[in-house]
Design a protein around this motif. Structure first.
Motif, mmCIF file in Angstrom:
data_model
loop_
_atom_site.group_PDB
_atom_site.id
_atom_site.type_symbol
_atom_site.label_atom_id
_atom_site.label_comp_id
_atom_site.label_asym_id
_atom_site.label_seq_id
_atom_site.Cartn_x
_atom_site.Cartn_y
_atom_site.Cartn_z
ATOM 1 N N PHE A 242 0.820 -1.213 0.000
ATOM 2 C CA PHE A 242 0.000 0.000 0.000
ATOM 3 C C PHE A 242 0.857 1.268 0.000
ATOM 4 C CE2 PHE A 242 -1.087 2.856 3.555
ATOM 5 C CZ PHE A 242 -2.083 3.625 2.977
ATOM 6 N N ALA A 243 1.736 1.425 1.018
ATOM 7 C CA ALA A 243 2.442 2.704 1.184
ATOM 8 C C ALA A 243 3.466 2.954 0.094
ATOM 9 C CB ALA A 243 3.121 2.753 2.557
ATOM 10 N N SER A 244 4.014 1.899 -0.506
ATOM 11 C CA SER A 244 5.091 2.098 -1.484
ATOM 12 C C SER A 244 4.602 2.838 -2.730
ATOM 13 C CB SER A 244 5.780 0.786 -1.838
ATOM 14 O OG SER A 244 4.846 -0.153 -2.200
ATOM 15 N N PHE A 245 3.303 2.789 -3.013
ATOM 16 C CA PHE A 245 2.788 3.579 -4.143
ATOM 17 C C PHE A 245 3.078 5.063 -3.919
ATOM 18 C CE2 PHE A 245 -0.805 6.051 -5.957
ATOM 19 C CZ PHE A 245 -0.549 5.809 -7.303
ATOM 20 N N TYR A 246 2.822 5.535 -2.715
ATOM 21 C CA TYR A 246 2.956 6.973 -2.431
ATOM 22 C C TYR A 246 4.428 7.373 -2.304
ATOM 23 C CZ TYR A 246 -1.882 5.993 -1.637
ATOM 24 O OH TYR A 246 -3.169 5.555 -1.820
ATOM 25 N N ASN B 138 5.337 13.394 -5.499
ATOM 26 C CA ASN B 138 4.952 14.799 -5.661
ATOM 27 C C ASN B 138 3.659 15.144 -4.914
ATOM 28 O OD1 ASN B 138 5.454 17.368 -6.749
ATOM 29 N ND2 ASN B 138 3.885 17.035 -8.318
ATOM 30 N N TYR B 139 2.906 14.108 -4.534
ATOM 31 C CA TYR B 139 1.651 14.313 -3.803
ATOM 32 C C TYR B 139 1.761 13.790 -2.373
ATOM 33 C CZ TYR B 139 -0.026 15.458 -8.394
ATOM 34 O OH TYR B 139 -0.184 16.056 -9.607
ATOM 35 N N LEU B 140 2.982 13.637 -1.909
ATOM 36 C CA LEU B 140 3.214 13.199 -0.534
ATOM 37 C C LEU B 140 3.827 14.375 0.215
ATOM 38 C CD1 LEU B 140 3.617 11.288 1.840
ATOM 39 C CD2 LEU B 140 5.157 9.942 0.461
ATOM 40 N N TRP B 141 3.091 14.826 1.234
ATOM 41 C CA TRP B 141 3.494 16.019 1.996
ATOM 42 C C TRP B 141 3.897 15.613 3.403
ATOM 43 C CZ3 TRP B 141 4.193 20.546 -0.427
ATOM 44 C CH2 TRP B 141 3.588 20.707 -1.679
ATOM 45 N N ILE B 142 4.904 16.317 3.915
ATOM 46 C CA ILE B 142 5.519 15.973 5.195
ATOM 47 C C ILE B 142 5.354 17.135 6.163
ATOM 48 C CG2 ILE B 142 7.782 15.574 6.300
ATOM 49 C CD1 ILE B 142 6.870 13.265 4.516
ATOM 50 N N LEU C 64 0.804 13.426 4.651
ATOM 51 C CA LEU C 64 -0.412 13.255 3.857
ATOM 52 C C LEU C 64 0.012 12.622 2.548
ATOM 53 C CD1 LEU C 64 -3.377 15.635 3.237
ATOM 54 C CD2 LEU C 64 -2.342 14.361 1.367
ATOM 55 N N MET C 65 -0.517 11.434 2.273
ATOM 56 C CA MET C 65 -0.220 10.714 1.039
ATOM 57 C C MET C 65 -1.393 10.911 0.095
ATOM 58 S SD MET C 65 0.810 7.056 2.627
ATOM 59 C CE MET C 65 2.440 6.715 3.258
ATOM 60 N N GLY C 66 -1.147 11.492 -1.065
ATOM 61 C CA GLY C 66 -2.243 11.740 -1.976
ATOM 62 C C GLY C 66 -1.986 11.180 -3.364
ATOM 63 N N CYS C 67 -3.050 11.248 -4.164
ATOM 64 C CA CYS C 67 -2.959 10.808 -5.557
ATOM 65 C C CYS C 67 -4.081 11.532 -6.301
ATOM 66 C CB CYS C 67 -3.147 9.292 -5.618
ATOM 67 S SG CYS C 67 -3.381 8.654 -7.279
ATOM 68 N N ASP D 115 -5.373 11.030 -9.257
ATOM 69 C CA ASP D 115 -6.256 10.211 -10.095
ATOM 70 C C ASP D 115 -6.203 8.761 -9.599
ATOM 71 O OD1 ASP D 115 -7.727 8.912 -11.942
ATOM 72 O OD2 ASP D 115 -6.701 9.757 -13.697
ATOM 73 N N THR D 116 -7.265 8.350 -8.917
ATOM 74 C CA THR D 116 -7.285 7.041 -8.262
ATOM 75 C C THR D 116 -7.187 5.886 -9.261
ATOM 76 O OG1 THR D 116 -8.444 8.009 -6.398
ATOM 77 C CG2 THR D 116 -8.690 5.629 -6.673
ATOM 78 N N ILE D 117 -7.512 6.140 -10.531
ATOM 79 C CA ILE D 117 -7.352 5.077 -11.540
ATOM 80 C C ILE D 117 -5.888 4.642 -11.590
ATOM 81 C CG2 ILE D 117 -7.442 4.606 -14.033
ATOM 82 C CD1 ILE D 117 -9.966 6.393 -14.075
ATOM 83 N N ASP D 118 -4.962 5.605 -11.457
ATOM 84 C CA ASP D 118 -3.533 5.258 -11.445
ATOM 85 C C ASP D 118 -3.207 4.328 -10.286
ATOM 86 O OD1 ASP D 118 -3.128 6.869 -13.600
ATOM 87 O OD2 ASP D 118 -2.375 8.574 -12.434
ATOM 88 N N TYR D 119 -3.798 4.639 -9.118
ATOM 89 C CA TYR D 119 -3.550 3.787 -7.946
ATOM 90 C C TYR D 119 -4.115 2.379 -8.191
ATOM 91 C CZ TYR D 119 -3.906 1.640 -3.420
ATOM 92 O OH TYR D 119 -3.801 0.735 -2.381
ATOM 93 N N ASN D 120 -5.344 2.306 -8.708
ATOM 94 C CA ASN D 120 -5.967 0.993 -8.909
ATOM 95 C C ASN D 120 -5.143 0.121 -9.856
ATOM 96 O OD1 ASN D 120 -8.006 1.743 -7.201
ATOM 97 N ND2 ASN D 120 -9.433 2.318 -8.828
#
Ligand SMILES: CC(C)(COP(=O)(O)OP(=O)(O)OC[C@H]1O[C@@H](n2cnc3c(N)ncnc32)[C@H](O)[C@@H]1OP(=O)(O)O)[C@@H](O)C(=O)NCCC(=O)NCCS
Length: 210
Positions: free
Chosen positions: A43-47, A53-57, A68-71, A73-78
């Motif tokens: 799970f976490a390795s995607f972010y 670029n969408y992971l904020w610290i 905050l781990m973001g994405c 476009d969730t299609i990319d995650y799927n």
């Protein structure tokens, strides 16, 4: 005082540690799964490895306070998840992970595969996020700052909406999301955490139009 900044690859170990330490409604993952590395790789390795670029610290004195781990476009995650889960499954069956074949882990994995995944129409809410802060630093404002930073990023990129999943056991997070303007889209009862919580919890799917 904390500051908010973009993720760097050197944060990877600290982010994974915090993700494992907060995976059970803010408590360590070992409450429901002994195989922490399986969860992080699946799970976490995607972010950390794909969506940096969408992971904020949130950081204070050089130490990680939250993320905050973001994405967008969730299609990319799927798509990533479908390919990646096979690699993780292969590592599981070739005994590369510790803690998989315990009663707790096997019980969780069994319940996980039976979970009804809440359906979401991604066109109005294509982005998603996960947020966690360190237990001893909650309530200091860094979670709100992380959220604001990510929502501004999505708005600047003309992303139409964002969703997130939480549960009725996240008693601080769920009302906070509502105060921030997220709307409850779906509530689904689940036994996934029945052994660690002691009863069913409701999965809550929230969305916000940007
Ligand atoms: C939810 C979470 C990310 C918020 O991060 P944070 O650093 O505490 O964020 P803030 O300090 O900006 O506080 C956010 C809100 O939570 C409230 N809050 C935070 N800690 C609290 C506590 N211990 N008791 C009561 N309220 C609390 C704050 O009052 C604030 O509400 P407000 O903005 O309406 O005043 C963090 O509390 C957390 O990691 N919780 C455990 C894990 C979790 O539930 N994660 C979300 C998974 S979906």
């Amino acid at each position: 005082m904390w500051t908010i900044r973009h993720y760097q690859p050197t944060d990877r170990a600290a982010v994974r540690r915090l993700a494992g330490d907060t995976a059970h409604f803010g408590d360590p993952i070992e409450r429901f799964l002994d195989a922490r590395e399986v969860f992080l790789d699946a799970f976490a390795s995607f972010y950390t490895d794909v969506m940096g670029n969408y992971l904020w610290i949130a950081e204070e004195d050089g130490a990680l306070l939250g993320y905050l781990m973001g994405c967008p476009d969730t299609i990319d995650y799927n798509e990533w998840f479908r390919a990646n889960v096979k690699k993780v499954a292969w590592r599981v069956v070739t005994l590369r992970y510790r803690g998989v074949f315990t009663r707790k882990s096997l019980g969780y994995i069994w319940r996980y595969w039976q979970v009804r995944i809440p359906y979401i129409d991604l066109s109005p809410y294509p982005a998603h996020l996960h947020i966690n802060t360190r237990a001893d630093k909650r309530g200091s404002g860094s979670g709100t700052a992380l959220m604001k930073t990510y929502l501004d990023q999505l708005r600047n990129e003309n992303v139409p909406g964002v969703h997130l999943e939480t549960s009725s056991a996240n008693t601080i997070a769920a009302p906070w999301y509502e105060r921030l303007g997220f709307q409850l889209l779906q509530r689904t009862p689940s036994d996934l955490y029945i052994t660690s919580v002691g009863h069913s919890v409701d999965f809550l799917l929230y969305g916000m139009r940007l």
